[in-house]
Design an enzyme around this catalytic site. Structure first.
Site, PDB file in Angstrom:
ATOM      1  N   PRO D   2       0.824  -1.223   0.000  1.00 49.81           N
ATOM      2  CA  PRO D   2       0.000   0.000   0.000  1.00 49.81           C
ATOM      3  C   PRO D   2       0.856   1.271   0.000  1.00 49.81           C
ATOM      4  O   PRO D   2       2.032   1.253   0.356  1.00 49.81           O
ATOM      5  CB  PRO D   2      -0.779  -0.099   1.305  1.00 49.81           C
ATOM      6  CG  PRO D   2      -0.526  -1.456   1.841  1.00 49.81           C
ATOM      7  CD  PRO D   2       0.775  -1.932   1.271  1.00 49.81           C
ATOM      8  N   PHE D   3       0.236   2.327  -0.421  1.00 44.28           N
ATOM      9  CA  PHE D   3       0.835   3.658  -0.406  1.00 44.28           C
ATOM     10  C   PHE D   3      -0.130   4.586   0.335  1.00 44.28           C
ATOM     11  O   PHE D   3      -1.286   4.706  -0.054  1.00 44.28           O
ATOM     12  CB  PHE D   3       1.057   4.138  -1.840  1.00 44.28           C
ATOM     13  CG  PHE D   3       1.546   5.549  -1.929  1.00 44.28           C
ATOM     14  CD1 PHE D   3       2.880   5.835  -1.705  1.00 44.28           C
ATOM     15  CD2 PHE D   3       0.684   6.590  -2.208  1.00 44.28           C
ATOM     16  CE1 PHE D   3       3.351   7.143  -1.776  1.00 44.28           C
ATOM     17  CE2 PHE D   3       1.144   7.901  -2.274  1.00 44.28           C
ATOM     18  CZ  PHE D   3       2.477   8.169  -2.061  1.00 44.28           C
TER      19      PHE D   3
END
Lengths: 71, 71, 71, 71, 71, 71
Positions: D2-3
């Site tokens: 994820p970012f």
């Protein structure tokens, strides 16, 4: 008319020449792969303080310090 | 509850009053067109160094210099 | 050469005409306040599912349901 | 992988320790809820000047001044 | 650990192979210019409907229609 | 008035309940660490196709296929 945003950590003194290379390279990439017009390709580079960038649950500042100590 | 992000080059001295106008204008636009509540409309302005913004495969810094020289 | 990103929830059927008004309005705003060239102004509209947008710690989906029930 | 991007106003002196807590907390959240690998979770914190952040059609700078005056 | 976001209009059928080329090219660019580790380089491609992308104050949908009519 | 954007790959069926947990968790994190008001905290979750997300120079689609084959 692509828009490219490159985010990197602010460290190690990125020069204007290197930024120009990133801009040129990203623009050529879009032209080569998707035939996009360079004149309407935007590239924005964001430099982020190592205190403000985390990976593995830790700020990059800490990761860099540990790497130095380990040498 | 719209979110508006305005990215501009950092040049020519954008004043707090001009930023306030951008914020007001963007908020009113969302209210006028989509009936969005101004109280939950966010506007964020990012100013980007001309070394870090590219168009046509070149940094804006170079484009501005050439424009000056050409005068 | 500004870049404007407008994020709104995907609900209530936003028409192409309304999107065109947002694009026109944002572009004119940058021209009026900062004298930016419309030809190099980009506007990108993102529509986000109400399940994927939260405010006050809750998805907008729930907030809308409660508002309906309360009527 | 994820970012996570966290945008906050630049005010009240956010310390490196608080930033580290945000990075740790966001990374753990993704691991707990979606079983994401912390080693490939990125978190980027952006601090935005109060002149550049608007809500309710006004810059946060003005909102903070009015709140002070009202005390 | 760079993060690259490429935004393009959704048109003309961009294939998975072309997306893979963009990802490869952007990752190599960061490695070549700044010696960044490919293993921690993220690339995210966003495809945006032509109704939702504006330039010159108009949606790309209209610009494309006019270009077709002019042929 | 923080703004949090969480980008994840679209895979494995993320439920509305899990999204609600991410929204709640991110909002509480900002409240706990920086005393931010939940009522003006926005969270936006973007789900990105595995063809459109790259790491290590490759689309996640390929990485997932290889992982399956290796089992």
């Amino acid at each position: 008319m692509p828009f490219v945003n490159i985010q990197i950590t602010r460290e190690g003194n990125v020069t204007p020449e290197q930024k120009a290379e990133l801009i040129k390279g990203a623009t050529e990439l879009l032209q080569r792969v998707l035939n996009k017009n360079p004149q309407t390709t935007f590239v924005i580079i964001d430099e982020v303080d190592t205190d403000n960038w985390g990976v593995g649950g830790e700020p990059v500042t800490l990761i860099r310090q540990r790497a130095k100590t380990a040498k």
